[in-house]
Scaffold this motif. Structure first.
Motif, PDB file in Angstrom:
ATOM      1  N   GLY A 246      21.980 141.861 -16.137  1.00 20.27           N
ATOM      2  CA  GLY A 246      20.987 140.852 -16.541  1.00 20.27           C
ATOM      3  C   GLY A 246      19.534 140.762 -16.000  1.00 20.27           C
ATOM      4  O   GLY A 246      18.576 140.658 -16.781  1.00 20.27           O
ATOM      5  N   ALA A 247      19.550 140.863 -15.001  1.00 16.95           N
ATOM      6  CA  ALA A 247      17.965 140.981 -14.065  1.00 16.95           C
ATOM      7  C   ALA A 247      17.638 142.077 -14.587  1.00 16.95           C
ATOM      8  O   ALA A 247      16.151 142.067 -14.559  1.00 16.95           O
ATOM      9  N   LEU A 248      18.217 143.299 -14.204  1.00 17.31           N
ATOM     10  CA  LEU A 248      17.426 144.591 -14.615  1.00 17.31           C
ATOM     11  C   LEU A 248      16.886 144.603 -15.928  1.00 17.31           C
ATOM     12  O   LEU A 248      15.635 145.057 -16.320  1.00 17.31           O
ATOM     13  N   GLU A 249      17.735 144.163 -16.788  1.00 16.49           N
ATOM     14  CA  GLU A 249      17.248 144.021 -18.306  1.00 16.49           C
ATOM     15  C   GLU A 249      16.082 143.004 -18.487  1.00 16.49           C
ATOM     16  O   GLU A 249      14.883 143.623 -18.922  1.00 16.49           O
ATOM     17  N   GLY A 250      16.038 141.943 -17.688  1.00 16.18           N
ATOM     18  CA  GLY A 250      14.742 140.988 -17.961  1.00 16.18           C
ATOM     19  C   GLY A 250      13.369 141.726 -17.337  1.00 16.18           C
ATOM     20  O   GLY A 250      12.458 141.811 -17.898  1.00 16.18           O
ATOM     21  N   ALA A 251      13.877 142.287 -16.153  1.00 18.04           N
ATOM     22  CA  ALA A 251      12.587 143.004 -15.520  1.00 18.04           C
ATOM     23  C   ALA A 251      12.128 144.137 -16.244  1.00 18.04           C
ATOM     24  O   ALA A 251      10.761 144.236 -16.631  1.00 18.04           O
ATOM     25  N   VAL A 252      12.921 145.241 -16.733  1.00 16.77           N
ATOM     26  CA  VAL A 252      12.579 146.529 -17.306  1.00 16.77           C
ATOM     27  C   VAL A 252      11.838 146.204 -18.800  1.00 16.77           C
ATOM     28  O   VAL A 252      10.871 146.723 -19.045  1.00 16.77           O
TER      29      VAL A 252
END
Length: 264
Positions: A246-252
């Protein structure tokens, strides 16, 4: 002999009435477990019910535990079953905090908690005494007393039956915490995925209020920081902030949206 293992800081936080914040690492990466510890979260949640390596695989779990120990972050190990043998296995490998999925009755909770103790409720416990990794292969001093003091066993309340039997579950001696599972609860109550359905929300509030009333720490999922802060002010002590993916999705996604590339 060597010194006893360090204290379980997560257990101490809950015992002191504090709030612990953590992240679900759904990549099951020792590198990320170690990194989360460097960032300062209180726990890293490893969910072996819905994914990840087989928790019976000692080498993979040991690598994750070593990463947590290196940076002093507690692993919140969700087992795929309430089998007392599996509880003992995870603890002997070095896990200190485990929680059980889909419990229905106080009896199965009591059996699992007893399996994690050498002494339980003024009687003998069911944990085996050997020389596993948790004892530093027999070198750790005060092993029995330390493990009984620092081990934390919790349960997920996520079925209709567990809500019906909640009073008895909360009365199980040395129950470490209850974690509310709204998604599976929505399935059990006949409203799959509808976590905001009134019947699901009523059950969630019943669990929260009864746990707080019984002085058993309660945990749950955070749906954004406003929700996390509200829950922390409403008695929740164990809160998951989100997941690695979820954190990676938001950042990318943010990076891509902010780029000035020409996709035409």
């Amino acid at each position: 002999m060597t010194a006893p293992r360090p204290a379980n800081d997560l257990a101490a936080t809950l015992d002191d009435g504090g709030v612990a914040l953590g992240v679900l690492d759904n990549t099951y990466s020792p590198t990320l477990v170690e990194f989360y510890g460097e960032l300062g979260v209180d726990f890293v949640w490893l969910d072996f019910e819905h994914g990840g390596p087989d928790p019976w695989d000692a080498s993979q779990l040991e690598d994750l535990l070593r990463a947590g120990e290196r940076t002093g972050v507690e692993l919140l190990v969700r087992l795929p079953d309430t089998d007392p043998t599996l509880v003992r296995k995870a603890l002997d490998l070095g896990a200190r905090t485990v929680f059980l999925p889909r419990v229905d009755t106080a009896e199965e909770v009591r059996d699992a908690v007893r399996s994690a103790r050498f002494r339980y409720d003024d009687d003998p416990g069911d944990r085996g005494l050997a020389s596993p990794r948790a004892s530093r292969w027999g070198l750790a001093d005060e092993y029995v007393a330390t493990e009984d003091r620092e081990t934390l066993v919790g349960v997920t309340v996520e079925t209709e039956a567990s809500v019906e039997n909640l009073d008895d579950i909360l009365a199980v001696p040395e129950l470490g915490f209850v974690f509310i599972g709204p998604f599976d609860l929505s399935v059990s109550l006949g409203h799959p995925g509808e976590v905001d359905h009134p019947e699901v929300q009523e059950a969630v509030e019943t669990i929260r209020s009864k746990a707080v009333g019984a002085n058993v720490p309660v945990g749950g999922l955070g749906f954004g920081m406003d929700d996390v802060n509200e829950k922390a002010s409403n008695g929740y002590q164990l809160l998951n902030l989100g997941s690695t993916t979820g954190a990676l999705e938001g950042a990318v996604t943010e990076w891509l949206d902010a780029s000035e590339r020409d996709d035409a």
